[in-house]
Design an enzyme around this catalytic site. Sequence first.
Site, mmCIF file in Angstrom:
data_model
loop_
_atom_site.group_PDB
_atom_site.id
_atom_site.type_symbol
_atom_site.label_atom_id
_atom_site.label_comp_id
_atom_site.label_asym_id
_atom_site.label_seq_id
_atom_site.Cartn_x
_atom_site.Cartn_y
_atom_site.Cartn_z
ATOM 1 N N ASP A 201 0.835 -1.195 0.000
ATOM 2 C CA ASP A 201 0.000 0.000 0.000
ATOM 3 C C ASP A 201 0.877 1.255 0.000
ATOM 4 O O ASP A 201 1.903 1.305 0.681
ATOM 5 C CB ASP A 201 -0.882 -0.029 1.263
ATOM 6 C CG ASP A 201 -1.867 1.122 1.307
ATOM 7 O OD1 ASP A 201 -2.715 1.201 0.403
ATOM 8 O OD2 ASP A 201 -1.782 1.943 2.244
ATOM 9 N N GLU B 3 1.574 -0.382 -5.031
ATOM 10 C CA GLU B 3 0.689 0.699 -5.457
ATOM 11 C C GLU B 3 1.555 1.943 -5.651
ATOM 12 O O GLU B 3 1.913 2.604 -4.676
ATOM 13 C CB GLU B 3 -0.389 0.956 -4.384
ATOM 14 C CG GLU B 3 -1.340 2.065 -4.790
ATOM 15 C CD GLU B 3 -2.145 2.620 -3.604
ATOM 16 O OE1 GLU B 3 -3.258 3.088 -3.839
ATOM 17 O OE2 GLU B 3 -1.657 2.581 -2.457
#
Length: 528
Positions: A234, A270
Amino acid sequence: MMSKKLKIFLVISIIVSVAITGFSMTMLWVGVNGPYLNSQGELLSDWPNAVIYEVFVRSFYDSDGDGIGDLNGLTEKLDYLQDLGIEGLWLMPINPSPSYHKYDVTDYYDIDPEYGTLEDFNRLLTEAHNRGIKILMDLVVNHTSSQHPWFKDAYLSSESSYRDWYVWADAETNLLERGEWNQQVWHGFGENHYEGIFWEGMPDLNFDNPAVKKEIIQIADYWLEQGVDGFRLDAAKHIYSRDDQANVAWWQEFRQALDETNPDVFLVGEVWAEASVVAPYLQEGLNSAFDFDLSSKILASAKQESNAGAVSYLSRVREYVSTIDEEAIDSIFLTNHDMNRIMSELNGNVNQAKMAASLLLTLPGTPFIYYGEELGMEGKKPDEQIREPMLWYNAPTDTGQTTWEKARYNLDEKAISVESQLTDPDSLYNHYKRMIYLRRSNDVLINGEIETIGLTAPGLIGFKRLTPEEEVVVLHNMSVTPLELELTGDLAEFSEVLFENGLLELKSNSVGQVISINPYSTVILMPE
Ligand code: CA
């Protein structure tokens, strides 16, 4: 390649699914374009060039009747996922957290009790691996929860041993500083102003502190030892704010450390940016990054029913990225949990949704499917509405359906449930399944490079996929109008049909071949 055990399981699962769904399913899988297994009767697997499914556990399947999806519920639905052809799962965060989405962790070494226990997780791992499905965990380490014991301790006292694990303002700090999205980045009071680029409930960890880096590596090692196959990282480009070089160096260090525990670990990041910014992250750091630019080009192609440049973009990006690291993998997708669902973006047009899937699943890379995408689930922001309960049944039932929030978009009467789509050969679900099986039956669709072809026509997206051994021409008619094309020059050699779901005619003429393709259809040709 597939293990013998898995092969036997697959054969059994096909027999079972035929037994359950009856004659129409049998017809479906042995028809002109089926059953899409290779010459040995197997589905191919070449992890991590694999079809992966993103799961929001909370919305997926509930095993204990509290309306909240959980790990045991997901384990119950592994057969559904295996039958769809899924080879890996990305689990959105499952660590303890005060929020519904759990992107703010309070304990990196445990499972949120809403989702189950460590034992449940281990059972999920075993059962998934038994079905040839790998598990990626969402690792959220840019920040912790403000409720994490580290942060609570650090906030209480400047003498805390965790004080330097976070980023605190000093006399020089401009507390009114705004972030990349013009958001507030400093929170707190008095001596306790801390950085949190996403939200005040998510204080950023201080990666200038070696103890933090050591802890993060220890956390990842812990989960690798439990048996996970990799991580979705993330906010990978925010570890050091606005310093891509420092981020790249950190992820290289992280990768190197994890390789010692599991040299096959798969790290997908990401990194929401253009390809030139993303590419360096793939140099001996991340194995893969999500291709957000491609996602918007696929969406535009489906929505405008024309070539919006997805293929030329992808060819350029792949060439560029391969000069940086030839092992790098493009993670391709239509949408994820931070984006409006594709069916809503397409205003409910099922034909366009099918073409978006056909395009995605014939492109090179590692395709990710967001849960419910295969059903055409709808949803627009706010976030809760793009993460609605997976719809399993036509009518309300007390089995498994999650009810943690009331659906605004995916209501039962729209009949998009798994139950109704499994038995309908024309459903979006069965379209996804066919395209996944097609991909997994042809090495050239899994591993082949992509090349543009000099052929343009309204509604056409055409390209080649090629390995040193094989070459195919993929032709998508994205539009509502039948498409007629002349295949001349080197395209004239492609006269055998590998796959079609709407071929009107294919005939030779003096210069090559003429092909007619139905609206919203795909034809894949190979040389004679
Ligand atoms: Ca539950």
